[in-house]
Design an enzyme around this catalytic site. Structure first.
Site, PDB file in Angstrom:
ATOM      1  N   LYS A  22       0.903  -0.994  -0.024  1.00  0.00           N
ATOM      2  CA  LYS A  22      -0.030   0.024  -0.108  1.00  0.00           C
ATOM      3  C   LYS A  22       0.851   1.305  -0.011  1.00  0.00           C
ATOM      4  O   LYS A  22       0.586   2.185  -0.864  1.00  0.00           O
ATOM      5  CB  LYS A  22      -0.931   0.087   1.143  1.00  0.00           C
ATOM      6  CG  LYS A  22      -1.620   1.269   1.562  1.00  0.00           C
ATOM      7  CD  LYS A  22      -2.220   1.566   2.835  1.00  0.00           C
ATOM      8  CE  LYS A  22      -1.404   1.584   4.029  1.00  0.00           C
ATOM      9  NZ  LYS A  22      -1.213   3.107   4.580  1.00  0.00           N
ATOM     10  N   ASN A  23       1.815   1.214   0.801  1.00  0.00           N
ATOM     11  CA  ASN A  23       2.731   2.473   0.933  1.00  0.00           C
ATOM     12  C   ASN A  23       3.669   2.888  -0.025  1.00  0.00           C
ATOM     13  O   ASN A  23       4.134   3.755  -0.241  1.00  0.00           O
ATOM     14  CB  ASN A  23       3.287   2.521   2.386  1.00  0.00           C
ATOM     15  CG  ASN A  23       2.285   2.893   3.444  1.00  0.00           C
ATOM     16  OD1 ASN A  23       1.287   3.048   3.217  1.00  0.00           O
ATOM     17  ND2 ASN A  23       2.917   2.578   4.732  1.00  0.00           N
ATOM     18  N   CYS A 126      -3.370  12.902  13.265  1.00  0.00           N
ATOM     19  CA  CYS A 126      -3.885  11.840  13.408  1.00  0.00           C
ATOM     20  C   CYS A 126      -3.768  11.040  14.677  1.00  0.00           C
ATOM     21  O   CYS A 126      -3.048  11.570  15.480  1.00  0.00           O
ATOM     22  CB  CYS A 126      -3.849  10.834  12.095  1.00  0.00           C
ATOM     23  SG  CYS A 126      -2.078  10.165  12.199  1.00  0.00           S
ATOM     24  N   ARG A 131       1.934  15.103  12.940  1.00  0.00           N
ATOM     25  CA  ARG A 131       2.237  14.896  11.350  1.00  0.00           C
ATOM     26  C   ARG A 131       2.017  16.226  10.562  1.00  0.00           C
ATOM     27  O   ARG A 131       1.194  16.363   9.687  1.00  0.00           O
ATOM     28  CB  ARG A 131       1.486  13.776  10.889  1.00  0.00           C
ATOM     29  CG  ARG A 131       1.422  12.507  11.528  1.00  0.00           C
ATOM     30  CD  ARG A 131       0.772  11.359  10.957  1.00  0.00           C
ATOM     31  NE  ARG A 131       1.484  10.710   9.841  1.00  0.00           N
ATOM     32  CZ  ARG A 131       0.959   9.703   9.304  1.00  0.00           C
ATOM     33  NH1 ARG A 131      -0.271   9.146   9.634  1.00  0.00           N
ATOM     34  NH2 ARG A 131       1.569   8.935   8.177  1.00  0.00           N
ATOM     35  N   ASP A 316       6.242   1.169  11.680  1.00  0.00           N
ATOM     36  CA  ASP A 316       5.037   0.363  11.209  1.00  0.00           C
ATOM     37  C   ASP A 316       4.918  -1.175  11.643  1.00  0.00           C
ATOM     38  O   ASP A 316       3.796  -1.686  11.256  1.00  0.00           O
ATOM     39  CB  ASP A 316       4.564   0.305   9.767  1.00  0.00           C
ATOM     40  CG  ASP A 316       4.349   1.874   9.339  1.00  0.00           C
ATOM     41  OD1 ASP A 316       4.069   2.722  10.105  1.00  0.00           O
ATOM     42  OD2 ASP A 316       4.286   2.098   7.913  1.00  0.00           O
ATOM     43  N   ARG A 408      -8.018  -0.476   5.515  1.00  0.00           N
ATOM     44  CA  ARG A 408      -7.391   0.462   4.931  1.00  0.00           C
ATOM     45  C   ARG A 408      -6.193  -0.019   4.190  1.00  0.00           C
ATOM     46  O   ARG A 408      -5.522   0.400   3.261  1.00  0.00           O
ATOM     47  CB  ARG A 408      -7.049   1.626   5.773  1.00  0.00           C
ATOM     48  CG  ARG A 408      -7.971   2.556   6.049  1.00  0.00           C
ATOM     49  CD  ARG A 408      -7.604   3.772   6.722  1.00  0.00           C
ATOM     50  NE  ARG A 408      -6.585   4.526   6.055  1.00  0.00           N
ATOM     51  CZ  ARG A 408      -5.764   5.400   6.573  1.00  0.00           C
ATOM     52  NH1 ARG A 408      -5.855   5.916   7.876  1.00  0.00           N
ATOM     53  NH2 ARG A 408      -4.987   6.003   5.676  1.00  0.00           N
TER      54      ARG A 408
HETATM   55  C1  EPZ Z   1       4.815   7.238   5.898  1.00  0.00           C
HETATM   56  O1  EPZ Z   1       4.087   8.236   6.484  1.00  0.00           O
HETATM   57  C2  EPZ Z   1       3.879   5.985   5.864  1.00  0.00           C
HETATM   58  N1  EPZ Z   1       2.692   6.300   5.320  1.00  0.00           N
HETATM   59  C3  EPZ Z   1       3.737   5.696   7.341  1.00  0.00           C
HETATM   60  O2  EPZ Z   1       2.869   4.391   7.460  1.00  0.00           O
HETATM   61  C4  EPZ Z   1       4.963   5.495   7.983  1.00  0.00           C
HETATM   62  O3  EPZ Z   1       4.757   5.266   9.466  1.00  0.00           O
HETATM   63  C5  EPZ Z   1       5.887   6.661   7.970  1.00  0.00           C
HETATM   64  O4  EPZ Z   1       6.007   6.798   6.529  1.00  0.00           O
HETATM   65  C6  EPZ Z   1       7.157   6.351   8.611  1.00  0.00           C
HETATM   66  O5  EPZ Z   1       7.854   5.246   8.022  1.00  0.00           O
HETATM   67  C7  EPZ Z   1       2.861   6.037   3.736  1.00  0.00           C
HETATM   68  O6  EPZ Z   1       3.672   5.779   3.253  1.00  0.00           O
HETATM   69  C8  EPZ Z   1       1.558   6.295   3.110  1.00  0.00           C
HETATM   70  P1  EPZ Z   1       7.096  10.627   7.308  1.00  0.00           P
HETATM   71  P2  EPZ Z   1       4.535   9.828   6.305  1.00  0.00           P
HETATM   72  O7  EPZ Z   1       6.842  11.900   6.817  1.00  0.00           O
HETATM   73  O8  EPZ Z   1       5.354   9.964   5.191  1.00  0.00           O
HETATM   74  C9  EPZ Z   1       7.665  14.274  10.816  1.00  0.00           C
HETATM   75  C10 EPZ Z   1       1.038   3.082   7.945  1.00  0.00           C
HETATM   76  O9  EPZ Z   1       0.695   2.799   9.258  1.00  0.00           O
HETATM   77  N2  EPZ Z   1       7.453  15.091   9.649  1.00  0.00           N
HETATM   78  O10 EPZ Z   1       8.333   9.714   7.265  1.00  0.00           O
HETATM   79  O11 EPZ Z   1       3.504  10.650   6.592  1.00  0.00           O
HETATM   80  C11 EPZ Z   1       6.509  13.434  11.181  1.00  0.00           C
HETATM   81  O12 EPZ Z   1       5.482  14.132  11.948  1.00  0.00           O
HETATM   82  C12 EPZ Z   1       1.501   4.514   8.066  1.00  0.00           C
HETATM   83  O13 EPZ Z   1       0.976   2.455   6.868  1.00  0.00           O
HETATM   84  C13 EPZ Z   1       7.273  16.533   9.953  1.00  0.00           C
HETATM   85  O14 EPZ Z   1       8.029  16.789  11.089  1.00  0.00           O
HETATM   86  O15 EPZ Z   1       5.707   9.782   7.562  1.00  0.00           O
HETATM   87  C14 EPZ Z   1       6.895  11.923  11.766  1.00  0.00           C
HETATM   88  O16 EPZ Z   1       7.356  12.273  13.114  1.00  0.00           O
HETATM   89  C15 EPZ Z   1       1.303   5.213   9.116  1.00  0.00           C
HETATM   90  N3  EPZ Z   1       7.313  17.599   9.076  1.00  0.00           N
HETATM   91  C16 EPZ Z   1       8.346  11.925  10.925  1.00  0.00           C
HETATM   92  O17 EPZ Z   1       8.669  12.932  10.363  1.00  0.00           O
HETATM   93  C17 EPZ Z   1       6.842  16.975   7.649  1.00  0.00           C
HETATM   94  O18 EPZ Z   1       6.643  17.785   6.749  1.00  0.00           O
HETATM   95  C18 EPZ Z   1       8.309  10.762   9.770  1.00  0.00           C
HETATM   96  O19 EPZ Z   1       6.999  11.091   9.103  1.00  0.00           O
HETATM   97  C19 EPZ Z   1       6.770  15.560   7.579  1.00  0.00           C
HETATM   98  C20 EPZ Z   1       6.826  14.713   8.312  1.00  0.00           C
END
Ligand code: EPZ
Length: 430
Positions: A22-23, A126, A131, A316, A408
């Protein structure tokens, strides 16, 4: 709302075919907005997020053909999807869709690169954390976009198009790396992304972008160099296997004391998870198209884990490993460093008899002899599946409510587990 009923205590034996990730699929689908030609994706998982994103892309003007049916004909998922965005008819991604599925905000970069404007709802927080979107926005600003945040929307314009830039992420972000990779592929000049995410889903996106004509160097490292192109072309691509589904079923084998063969996947994608499972008392054999995993020790040994960006232990897979550690013969310290609020499964696991104390970003799990079934409720996708795993190991009946979270991201979960001997069924709700 549907729920899932499990009568636990049965070891699982058999073979499970792993679905496409999915991701990985979500950003690959969004990449179709970068070209007026057709992008065809195969090995797509049949899960709710894919349907939600298809709806969003169609709203931007893409035409979607799934397994020979158009999305408008009511096809809700599928294994092959052809997306053709010959014209972008609408550059707004509405709150209604993006709040349900954060990956919707990935359209920001591609729309700006192709159309010079985008209006995308802020996804909001969420269950697992706040996030924010600052890394996406900051990077696109460096590439020449200006943003105005108003009414919960990011209104972005780049009247002269996007240009290359040197962008250093202060935090490793999968989504921001994906968004900027896509934008940079269609921008003027060279973009350098420093401290980029190295998750396998990023490499899968780079593979597709290259097939579409993009020039990208540094795949698999935290420094990506993208040489922008005036136009990108259509391409065909097979979505990579779901490493989180692979890891989840690997834990299902170990937590129930069974033996599962996982096919259509690759062990190297979840090396950090397999290493912990071996330490905990399992053995793994790699096969040509996946792996076989089984429990070797009569009890589970407690192992500490800390979530980290790839190739570290994945956030995850944190909730699922916690479910396993609940029945260990010692204790395990589980530290979450990626999201600030990803312990929502703890009180639910406690309802099954687990002994867990949360101290800030760490949870101390003291193993208990056995878990006992109970009704539980989950708040996000991985928390839900950790309760399924705990329910499979627990004595008696566990009912998991709010199954829509599972739908989902896990394709035919009950069916796959039942085929290996689990006593699990879905109870249709109102
Ligand atoms: C992806 O989310 C995945 N989702 C998540 O999977 C996964 O947990 C996450 O990466 C980390 O591996 C998809 O791929 C659709 P991030 P993403 O941006 O891209 C901070 C699941 O269960 N951050 O890597 O949204 C953020 O708050 C889901 O399948 C900022 O500060 O995650 C977090 O603490 C849940 N500013 C960290 O970075 C930003 O602009 C990592 O988030 C963006 C992120």
């Amino acid at each position: 709302m549907d729920s899932i009923r499990i009568k636990g205590g049965k070891p699982l034996f058999g073979r499970i075919e792993i679905s496409g990730a999915k991701n990985a699929a979500l950003p690959l689908m969004v990449a179709s907005l970068l070209t007026d030609e057709t992008v065809t994706l195969s090995n797509l998982p049949h899960v709710a997020d894919i349907s939600t994103l298809t709806t969003l892309l169609c709203q931007h003007g893409a035409k979607a053909v799934m397994n020979g049916q158009t999305a408008a004909e009511g096809c809700s998922g599928g294994r092959a999807l052809a997306l053709t965005a010959d014209r972008i008819t609408n550059t707004e991604a509405p709150y209604d869709i993006v709040r349900k599925m954060r990956a919707g905000a990935l359209v920001l970069g591609p729309l700006l690169a192709r159309e010079g404007r985008a209006r995308v709802s802020l996804p909001g927080g969420c269950a697992i954390g706040t996030r924010p979107m600052n890394l996406h926005v900051g990077g696109l600003e460096q590439m020449g976009a200006t943003f105005d945040i108003e009414g919960g929307y990011m209104n972005a314009v780049a009247p002269n198009g996007l240009h290359g830039a040197e962008i250093r992420f202060e935090t490793v972000s999968v989504g921001a790396t994906e968004n900027l990779l896509m934008a940079a592929s269609l921008a003027r000049g060279v973009t350098i992304l420093e401290n980029a995410a190295k998750e396998p889903e990023i490499s899968d996106l780079i593979d597709l972008l290259r097939k579409m004509g993009a020039e990208i160097e540094g795949d698999g490292t935290d420094r990506l160099v993208i040489i922008g192109k005036d136009r990108l072309q259509g391409a065909q691509h097979r979505v990579m296997p779901d490493r989180i589904e692979t890891g989840t079923y690997a834990i299902a084998a170990v937590i129930t004391g069974g033996r599962l063969e996982l096919t259509n996947t690759r062990a190297e994608l979840i090396r950090s998870v397999l290493d912990i499972l071996v330490e905990a008392g399992a053995d793994v054999e790699e096969t040509a198209d996946g792996l076989i995993i089984w429990r070797t020790s009569p009890t589970i040994h407690g192992v500490d884990i800390m979530t980290l960006p790839y190739p570290g232990y994945p956030t995850d897979m944190q909730a699922q490993m916690m479910a396993l550690m609940c029945i260990c013969d010692g204790a395990a310290m589980i530290t979450e460093t990626i999201f600030e609020n990803r312990f929502m499964h703890v009180p639910e696991l406690a309802r099954l008899g687990a002994n867990i104390n949360v101290h800030g970003h760490s949870a101390l799990v003291r193993g208990v002899g056995k878990l006992v079934g109970a009704p539980v409720m989950a708040t996000d996708l991985r928390a839900s599946v950790s309760l399924v795993l705990a329910g499979l190991a627990a004595e008696g009946e566990t009912i998991i409510n709010r199954v829509y979270h599972l739908d989902r991201g896990y394709e035919r979960l009950e069916e796959k587990l039942a085929a290996c001997g689990a006593n699990i069924e879905r109870i249709a709700g109102n």
